[in-house]
Structures are given as C-alpha cells and as structure tokens.
Design an enzyme around this catalytic site. Structure first.
Site, PDB file in Angstrom:
ATOM      1  N   CYS A   2     -13.459   3.055   3.158  1.00 54.16           N
ATOM      2  CA  CYS A   2     -14.875   3.092   3.381  1.00 54.16           C
ATOM      3  C   CYS A   2     -15.357   2.073   2.479  1.00 54.16           C
ATOM      4  CB  CYS A   2     -15.281   4.508   3.163  1.00 54.16           C
ATOM      5  SG  CYS A   2     -14.664   5.744   4.366  1.00 54.16           S
ATOM      6  N   ARG A  27     -12.148  -3.221   3.456  1.00 56.51           N
ATOM      7  CA  ARG A  27     -11.742  -2.159   3.167  1.00 56.51           C
ATOM      8  C   ARG A  27     -11.207  -1.265   4.365  1.00 56.51           C
ATOM      9  NH1 ARG A  27     -13.057  -0.723  -2.178  1.00 56.51           N
ATOM     10  NH2 ARG A  27     -13.042   1.526  -1.707  1.00 56.51           N
ATOM     11  N   TRP A  75     -14.335   4.793   7.680  1.00 53.45           N
ATOM     12  CA  TRP A  75     -12.970   4.937   8.031  1.00 53.45           C
ATOM     13  C   TRP A  75     -12.630   6.290   8.222  1.00 53.45           C
ATOM     14  CZ3 TRP A  75      -7.988   6.811   7.250  1.00 53.45           C
ATOM     15  CH2 TRP A  75      -6.919   6.167   7.442  1.00 53.45           C
ATOM     16  N   ASN A 101     -17.772   8.248   0.241  1.00 43.87           N
ATOM     17  CA  ASN A 101     -16.256   7.853   0.340  1.00 43.87           C
ATOM     18  C   ASN A 101     -15.372   8.671  -0.324  1.00 43.87           C
ATOM     19  OD1 ASN A 101     -13.886   6.247   0.557  1.00 43.87           O
ATOM     20  ND2 ASN A 101     -14.759   4.805  -0.900  1.00 43.87           N
ATOM     21  N   GLY A 102     -14.415   9.366   0.490  1.00 45.35           N
ATOM     22  CA  GLY A 102     -13.385  10.212  -0.144  1.00 45.35           C
ATOM     23  C   GLY A 102     -13.147  11.464   0.739  1.00 45.35           C
ATOM     24  N   GLU A 481       9.262  -6.110   2.714  1.00 45.45           N
ATOM     25  CA  GLU A 481       8.037  -6.441   2.703  1.00 45.45           C
ATOM     26  C   GLU A 481       7.716  -7.361   3.974  1.00 45.45           C
ATOM     27  OE1 GLU A 481       4.033  -7.698   1.388  1.00 45.45           O
ATOM     28  OE2 GLU A 481       5.329  -5.711   1.293  1.00 45.45           O
ATOM     29  N   LYS A 485       4.675  -6.559   6.703  1.00 45.10           N
ATOM     30  CA  LYS A 485       3.662  -7.650   6.883  1.00 45.10           C
ATOM     31  C   LYS A 485       3.572  -7.764   8.381  1.00 45.10           C
ATOM     32  CE  LYS A 485       2.531  -8.488   3.502  1.00 45.10           C
ATOM     33  NZ  LYS A 485       1.692  -7.232   3.290  1.00 45.10           N
ATOM     34  N   GLU A 488       2.211  -4.695  10.234  1.00 47.09           N
ATOM     35  CA  GLU A 488       0.639  -4.236  10.012  1.00 47.09           C
ATOM     36  C   GLU A 488      -0.288  -5.110  10.457  1.00 47.09           C
ATOM     37  OE1 GLU A 488      -0.248  -3.849   5.788  1.00 47.09           O
ATOM     38  OE2 GLU A 488       0.854  -5.857   5.453  1.00 47.09           O
ATOM     39  N   HIS A 504      26.199   1.575  10.148  1.00 46.64           N
ATOM     40  CA  HIS A 504      26.176   2.990   9.964  1.00 46.64           C
ATOM     41  C   HIS A 504      25.346   3.380  11.046  1.00 46.64           C
ATOM     42  CE1 HIS A 504      29.153   3.079   6.872  1.00 46.64           C
ATOM     43  NE2 HIS A 504      28.396   2.353   6.072  1.00 46.64           N
ATOM     44  N   LYS A 603      -7.830  -1.356   2.927  1.00 43.56           N
ATOM     45  CA  LYS A 603      -7.435  -2.190   1.991  1.00 43.56           C
ATOM     46  C   LYS A 603      -6.997  -1.390   0.676  1.00 43.56           C
ATOM     47  CE  LYS A 603      -6.658  -6.013  -0.114  1.00 43.56           C
ATOM     48  NZ  LYS A 603      -5.197  -6.919  -0.216  1.00 43.56           N
TER      49      LYS A 603
END
Length: 608
Positions: A2, A27, A75, A101-102, A481, A485, A488, A504, A603
């Site tokens: 947010c 964000r 968000w 926000n939260g 990573e 990348k 996402e 395995h 973010k």
C-alpha cells in the site's frame, strides 16, 4: 504494501497526492483513492484498478479544489479489490476520513463492538473500523481521539486522518508500518516512502512507532501517546532525484539491472582501504567475532536467496556455522540462541514485517543483530545493533535486481572481514579476494554488453509452460533467485532444484521440450553438473547452460550456452544471476506482462 500520501499547504492537494501515489506504485496495489477537504466538506474519490483510472476521473486532480488531503493505493488483504473496499474510508457523516497501511488484527472484535453501538459498515475491510472508532471517540480534540483509537488497535498500521472540524491540518501515526514526514516551505507531507515527496522536499522526519504527528501548512508537531512533544532530527535525503525516474528506459527493472555495476562499486569501493576490508559500519571486535558460536541469516524472498549464498561463503572463509531461515518461520521454531549468537537480517526496505518480527525475537533471546538494508532510517536499521547499508539507491521495480546484487556484495564483505579478523587468511588470500571483488563491476559490464544473446534465448522460450533451474553449491542458491525472478514477472511456472536431487523424484517432471537452465560455474562441481545436464537431455530437455568462458566443452551437451567471464568461484553468484535477471525481464516483456508491477505482488511486504 500500500501507499499513503498526505498533504496540507498552499497548493492544490489532489494533483500532489496523485503524483505522490504514482511514485509509490512500485509498492503494489489494486485500487486507489483520495479524500480532499474542499472548504466545505470532505470529498472522497476512489476506484478499483490502476492509479491512471483515478487520475483520469479527477482530470489529473484538477476536478477537486482543496489544499488538504490524503491519498492511498491499496493492496487487498481484507475484502476483494473493489471500489467500495478502496481507501479512504469515512465515518457515518463524512466528517472523518482515514487511509491505512497494515493489518488490524482485532478488527472483528472492534467491528462487533461498534455494530452494537449502532454503526453500520459498507466494506469488508479492517480499515473501516478505524473511521467509525474515531467517530465513536471524537470529542472535538483530534489528538485525544487518535490516541484513544490507537490504544484499541492491535496489529500494524500507518494512518493518515483528516477531520472536517480541523480544516487546516491532518494527523499521521505509525506502528510497524513505514511512514515519513516531508517538510517544506510550501506545505508539509506524510508518505509511506521518500520518493513520494522528493519532488517537493529533501527534508524529512523518520517516525518511530506510536509517534503521532499533527501537520498544518506552517508547522509539524510530533507527540507521543502521553501527548508530550517529541523532538525530531531532520534527515536530509541525498539521493539524486532522477535516481527514482526511468531515465529513458522502458522499465524501471531494466534500468536497475543496468545500474548494478555502479551500485556494486558504491557498495564495495569505500569499504576496502589500504588492502584490507574495513567495515566502519559496525563495532564487532575481533574478540567477539572469534567467539561467535552460530550465525543465523534471516530474510524473505530474494534476500533469503542472498542468505543462502552467504551461508556458503561465510562457512568457507570464516569457518563459522551458519543457518539460513525464512523470517516468517524463524520465530516460530524456538531457535537456539545464546549471547554468542549473531543474527544477520537482510531487507531492501528495512520494513519487511516478518523480518522485523524475527529481529525482535532474536534480540529478546539475547542475540546481537547485524542488519543489511538499503533504506537509511528504516525500522530494521534503527532496531539493529549494527547496520551495513547497501547504498543501492532507490529501487522502484517490484522484482529486485540491484538490491539483491548489493546485498550479495555485502555478504562477501562480511565473510571476508570475519576471516580477516580471525586471521584465517594470509595476506595473499586477502589481496586475491579484494582484487576479485573490485573486478566484479567490470565483469558485470561485460555480461551486459552481450545482453542481445540473452534476449535471443528469451525469444525462443517465452512461451514455455514450465522451466527448471538447476545447480550445485552456490549455483543452486543462484538458481533459486533465477527461478523466482522468472515466475514473479512472467507468470511462468518455474522451480529451482539442487542438481543432485533430480533423480530423487524431480526428474519425472522432465519431458520432451522442457526448458532446463543449468548453472555450472563452480570448477570443482563442473563435471558433476555435466552429468546432470546429460540426465535431463536424455529425457528430452532443452538446456541453456550458464558457465565460465573457459568451459567450452559444455557446448557438446547443452543446446545453448551463456558464458560468464572467467573469475574466482567466490564471485560467480554475482555474475551468474545477471543473465538470469535479463532472461526473466525479456521473457516477461515478450509475454506482455507488467514488468515493474507484477500482479498480486508488493515491493515492501509490511504485513505478516
């Protein structure tokens, strides 16, 4: 997660709020809204979708007059993305507007209480309870009201509140969610992050938890919950304002990939002095370093992948046992901590909620905490015993690139410094490591110069349904990573596996045409990786290998090859990740994805 922007001053608020919110789009959000006091009433405009939809509706902000307002990009957590669930939220008579926000953890309890008092709710959000709770406690004094409200809230929050009865001011308060105050001669601001206020001021206050700010056109006063005035020190932002702009590139992510050589130079160069690693950032004595019984590296997402590499290099160079933990799991497993335990927490924003919680748990149990962060004055940096700043500059794209690379550089510095202080390295070893690190930016520039090859490989595989990344040792850490990348920003299903684990179970997923990206940069493990490549090739895989230039024999087994400059194995993770970042970027662009703002992601993850 947010974004909050508030403004009171001499200018029209709506255009300023929209511009500030545009600087916070990175964000992550799914809706946007503003509340403006127009001299008579509070006007709320909000809608689901991109900020551009709201901006068009408000004609860039020209549709609403008023020099006081708050804005928000949401968000979704409580309630699906919708016009109704968007912020701001108001009380029953429209006198009070709130952005948040939260997460309010006890919102259902508060909501039940307010319903019994006759309040009705129109949204599914936890935020609407704050507006009605403020209405319940409002006694004509906004400071008293806010203190009463936050005393009832459990969870995390950054709040911006305006009240019709206070037409020349607004209130901001934070607990476990970021909020800064911008100071200028033409008005004052509150925002979730510095880029939102950079066009107007470089002078800011960094708020601590439970600090309440009353902002007017000409003054900013900070109080604690006892209504005592809290003196604040002005922090002057020294960023180049253009660092938060695209600089002619199509996407922030591409710009930030290109900035990595410079960012790493900035991170490393000033910390190497007279042939030694010199970390003035913290005060860990040689005696303390020798007595460390265990290191925990705690982080989330890409920062966790940095920690996996960090484990390898700290154990190899400094001979200290290292555990790597996901921050969201660390505090729930009763970690064994003594007064000789060092916790290294890694976070770009310094506001990652799970990482903050893990930090606090570690300190409560007696550990010393060293943080690796990018944002000066962030919660993690303030609460840590020692801090190393990455100095990456603002990173706007949601998918991290240069923050990851600078964090990784810091791990090299920490590992080398520990080894140096424990006298595990002779002078020649120290010089070799230092020279290797100093060469890293030029090696990266070499890879960037050959980015067209990576773009070509992306053009061949952007329609893949599944992609696997494999490697051994630190190559496995980099594979993690690379896979993250790709998934996402391109939304292609992707997994990373330690190559030795293929047989395995995982190899059953390899079929004709499956793309496998195989990292083989470690000389001691190269032949074993060749064997793993042959295994997946035998099942029909199409293989892109990432190797050093001297290993041309890989061409016999791989379908395509990305070559890295020959270098010390120590720094190969920093080089190997770069083509994987570029590959993910080009694939996402070719698939028409929103590279800088991928769906469902934020973010800075400031909720647990």
């Amino acid at each position: 997660m947010c974004g909050i922007v508030g403004y009171v001053g001499n200018q029209q608020a709506a255009p300023i709020l929209l511009e500030g919110l545009s600087k916070l789009e990175y964000r992550g959000y799914d809706s946007a809204g503003v509340a403006i006091y127009d001299g008579d009433k509070i006007i709320v405009e909000k809608c689901k979708g991109r900020l551009s939809v709201l901006s068009e509706r408000l004609q860039g902000g020209l549709k609403i007059n008023g020099t006081l307002g708050i804005g928000h990009t949401r968000w979704a957590t409580h309630g699906a993305p919708s016009d109704v669930n968007s912020h701001p939220h108001i009380n029953k008579d429209g006198k009070i507007a709130v952005v948040h926000n939260g997460i309010i953890e006890n919102y259902l309890k508060i909501k039940d209480f307010l319903i019994k008092k006759g309040y009705t709710f129109v949204s599914d959000t936890d935020t609407e309870v704050i507006a009605h709770l403020a209405d319940y406690y409002y006694n004509g004094n906004i400071l008293d009201t806010v203190i009463n409200v936050i005393n009832k809230l459990e969870g995390s929050y950054a709040l911006g509140i305006i009240c019709k009865d206070n037409p020349g001011e607004f209130v901001a308060v934070r607990k476990d969610s970021p909020l800064i105050i911008g100071l200028s001669d033409d008005g004052n601001f509150a925002a979730s992050d510095i880029p939102a206020v950079l066009p107007y001021t470089r002078s800011i206050y960094i708020l601590e938890d439970d600090e309440i700010v009353i902002l007017s056109r000409d003054s900013v006063t900070v109080y604690n919950t006892e209504k005592e005035i809290v003196p604040k020190e002005v922090f002057n932002v020294d960023w180049d304002v253009h660092a938060a702009e695209k600089g002619g590139h199509e996407h922030f992510m591409f710009k930030e990939i290109m900035e990595q050589p410079k960012a790493i130079r900035d991170t490393i160069s000033t910390r190497i002095k007279e042939g030694k690693i010199n970390l003035d950032d913290f005060k860990l004595t040689p005696e303390y370093i020798k007595d460390i019984d265990n290191v925990y590296i705690v982080a989330c997402g890409s920062a966790y992948h940095v920690g996996v590499v960090g484990k390898y290099i700290i154990e190899k160079l400094a001979r200290i046992h290292v555990d790597v933990d996901l921050a969201s799991e660390f505090r729930y497993r009763a970690p064994i901590i003594t007064d000789k335990t060092l916790i290294i927490v890694i976070s770009q924003s310094g506001e990652t909620a799970d990482t903050i919680a893990a930090l606090r748990e570690g300190k409560k149990r007696g550990a010393r905490v060293l943080s690796v962060v990018n944002v000066v004055g962030s919660t993690i940096s303030r609460e840590s015993d020692d801090v190393i700043y990455t100095w990456a500059g603002p990173e706007i794209a949601v998918a991290t690139t240069k923050a990851y690379s600078t964090q990784l550089s810091v791990m090299y510095l920490i590992a080398s410094y520990f080894a140096q202080e424990k006298k595990l390295l002779c002078e020649n070893d120290v010089n070799r490591i230092i020279n290797t690190m100093l060469q890293l930016p030029s090696y990266m520039e070499n890879i960037i110069e050959n980015k067209d090859n990576i773009q070509y490989f992306a053009s061949k595989h952007y329609n893949s349904k599944d992609i696997f990344f494999i490697g051994r040792g630190v190559d496995y850490a980099v594979a993690l990573e690379g896979s993250l990348k790709l998934k996402e920003i391109s939304y292609i299903h992707s997994e990373a596996y330690a190559a030795g684990e293929l047989k395995h179970g995982t190899i059953s997923l390899i079929e004709d045409g499956t793309l496998v990206v195989a990292l083989a940069t470690q000389e001691a493990l190269f032949e074993k990786m060749v064997s793993n490549i042959k295994e997946v090739k035998a099942r029909g895989a199409n293989v892109i290998a990432v190797v050093k230039e001297s290993n041309k024999e890989i061409e016999r087994v791989a379908d395509s090859v990305i070559y890295l400059p020959d270098c010390d194995d120590l720094i190969s993770p920093s080089l190997a990740v770069l083509p994987l970042q570029l590959f993910a970027y080009y694939v996402a662009v070719m698939r028409g994805c929103d590279v800088d703002k991928p769906r469902n992601l934020a973010k800075s993850v400031t909720v647990e």
